[in-house]
Design an enzyme around this catalytic site. Structure first.
Site, short mmCIF file in Angstrom:
data_model
loop_
_atom_site.label_atom_id
_atom_site.label_comp_id
_atom_site.label_asym_id
_atom_site.label_seq_id
_atom_site.Cartn_x
_atom_site.Cartn_y
_atom_site.Cartn_z
CG LEU A 29 42.24 20.93 -12.89
CD1 LEU A 29 43.65 20.92 -12.30
CD2 LEU A 29 41.22 20.49 -11.85
CG HIS A 33 39.06 22.85 -10.27
ND1 HIS A 33 38.54 22.98 -11.53
CD2 HIS A 33 38.32 21.91 -9.64
CE1 HIS A 33 37.52 22.16 -11.67
NE2 HIS A 33 37.35 21.50 -10.55
N GLY A 144 35.10 23.12 -2.54
CA GLY A 144 34.48 24.40 -2.89
C GLY A 144 33.07 24.50 -2.34
CE LYS A 145 31.53 28.79 2.74
NZ LYS A 145 31.08 30.13 3.19
CG LEU A 181 34.98 30.68 -12.35
CD1 LEU A 181 36.50 30.69 -12.41
CD2 LEU A 181 34.41 31.31 -13.62
CB SER A 182 30.77 25.22 -13.21
OG SER A 182 30.39 23.92 -13.62
#
Ligand code: PAF
Length: 283
Positions: A29, A33, A144-145, A181-182
Site C-alpha cells: 500500500l 491506496h 482508483g481512477k 502513485l503505483s
C-alpha cells in the site's frame, strides 16, 4: 482493526452491518491506496479493506510470486486510517478448489487497451471482485481512477448483475512531479524515476492539443497519438498504447462524437526499462 482471513468469521463480524464501505487491494500500500480508505469513510461505516494477491489476474509472463508482499507495514497503515476490518484470505480460503466459474467481461471492453496487452486480466479481476463482494457484501466500494478501465469494467459488472453496491471512483494521487502513485514505481531505478513523470506530461500535451483545437478529425487525433508515441519511443520508453477514447465506453470516438464534444479520456501504458506504467487523463 480486526484482521480476518476466514470468510465465515468475516460474515459473523459484519452481520447486521448494511453500510460497509469496501476497498479491495493487493497490498503493497501507498498513499494512493490510503486516499481510497479515506474516501471510503465518507461513503460508509465500517470501512473494510482486503489484501489478496489474486493469481487469476496474472498472465503467464507476469510474475505472481515476485509481486511485493508487505503485509505487516500494510496492516499498520490501514489501522492508522481507521479501517475496521482487514480481510486477508489465503488462496486456499478464497479459491479452495479451482475457480472454474469466472466472470468474463464483454470483448469490446475487456479485450481492448489493457485487455489487449494483458489477455485474461479483467476476467481475473472481475472474478475476484465479485467473490470479494460476495464475502464482504458492502454497500459501497471504492476503486482508483488510475485503473480507469478496471473501474469501468467493475461498474458494468455491478450493473449487469444488479449487485447492490455503489461503485465510487477516486481521483488519482500523484507525486509532486506528476507521476501517478503505483506499487510499480518501486521497481524504477533512480534514473527511470526521474524520467517517469514524462508519461503524464505527454498525456497533458495530448489533452492540450485536443482541447484547444476548434475542430478535430479522426486523422488529426491519430496524428497526435502517433507523435506522442514517437516522443516516448525517442526517450527510451516502449509504449503499448496511447489512445484518446470516449469516457462513456472507452471506444474510439466517431467524428460526430468529437463534434458534439463528448467527454474523452486519454489512456496510456508504456514500459520504462522493465517497469510497465499506466496512466490516464480526462479531457
Ligand atoms: O486494483 C487492484 O489492486 C486489483 O486489481 C483488485 C481490484 C484488488 C483486484 O484484485
Amino acid at each position: 482493526m480486526k484482521i480476518i482471513s476466514n470468510i465465515n468469521d468475516l460474515r459473523n463480524h459484519l452481520r447486521g452491518q448494511n453500510r460497509a464501505a469496501f476497498v479491495p487491494t493487493m497490498g503493497n500500500l501507498h498513499e494512493g491506496h490510503l486516499s481510497l480508505m479515506r474516501l471510503a469513510r465518507t461513503y460508509g461505516d465500517p470501512v473494510v479493506a482486503s489484501i489478496f494477491v489474486n493469481r487469476l489476474q496474472f498472465g503467464p509472463s507476469e510474475d505472481f510470486d515476485k509481486y511485493p508482499r508487505t503485509f505487516e507495514e500494510d496492516a499498520e497503515k490501514l489501522e492508522k486510517e481507521g479501517v475496521y476490518i482487514l480481510f486477508a484470505p489465503t488462496e486456499k480460503e478464497l479459491y479452495p478448489e479451482p475457480q472454474d466459474y469466472r466472470v468474463d467481461p464483454p470483448h469490446d471492453l475487456g479485450d481492448i487497451l489493457e485487455g489487449e496487452f494483458r489477455p485474461g486480466f479483467f476476467k481475473g479481476v472481475c472474478t475476484v471482485v465479485l467473490k470479494l463482494f460476495s464475502c464482504v457484501q458492502p454497500n459501497a466500494s471504492v476503486f482508483g481512477k488510475k485503473d480507469y478501465q478496471q473501474l469501468m469494467i467493475v461498474r458494468r459488472m455491478v450493473q449487469q448483475f444488479a449487485l447492490p453496491v455503489e461503485i465510487i471512483g477516486a481521483e488519482t494521487i500523484r507525486a509532486d512531479d506528476g507521476l501517478a502513485l503505483s506499487s510499480r514505481n518501486g521497481y524504477l531505478s533512480k534514473d527511470e524515476r526521474l524520467e517517469a513523470p514524462e508519461l503524464f506530461k505527454v498525456l497533458n500535451e495530448i489533452k492540450q492539443s485536443v482541447a484547444s483545437a476548434s475542430s478535430m478529425t479522426h486523422s488529426m487525433i491519430q496524428e497526435i497519438e502517433r507523435a506522442a508515441h514517437e516522443k516516448l519511443l525517442e526517450r527510451g520508453w516502449q509504449p503499448d498504447y496511447l489512445s484518446v477514447r470516449l469516457q462513456q465506453n472507452l471506444l474510439v470516438p466517431s467524428q460526430e462524437q468529437f463534434n458534439k464534444k463528448d467527454p474523452l479520456v486519454i489512456l496510456a501504458a508504456a514500459k520504462l526499462g522493465k517497469t510497465r506504467l499506466i496512466d490516464n487523463l480526462e479531457i
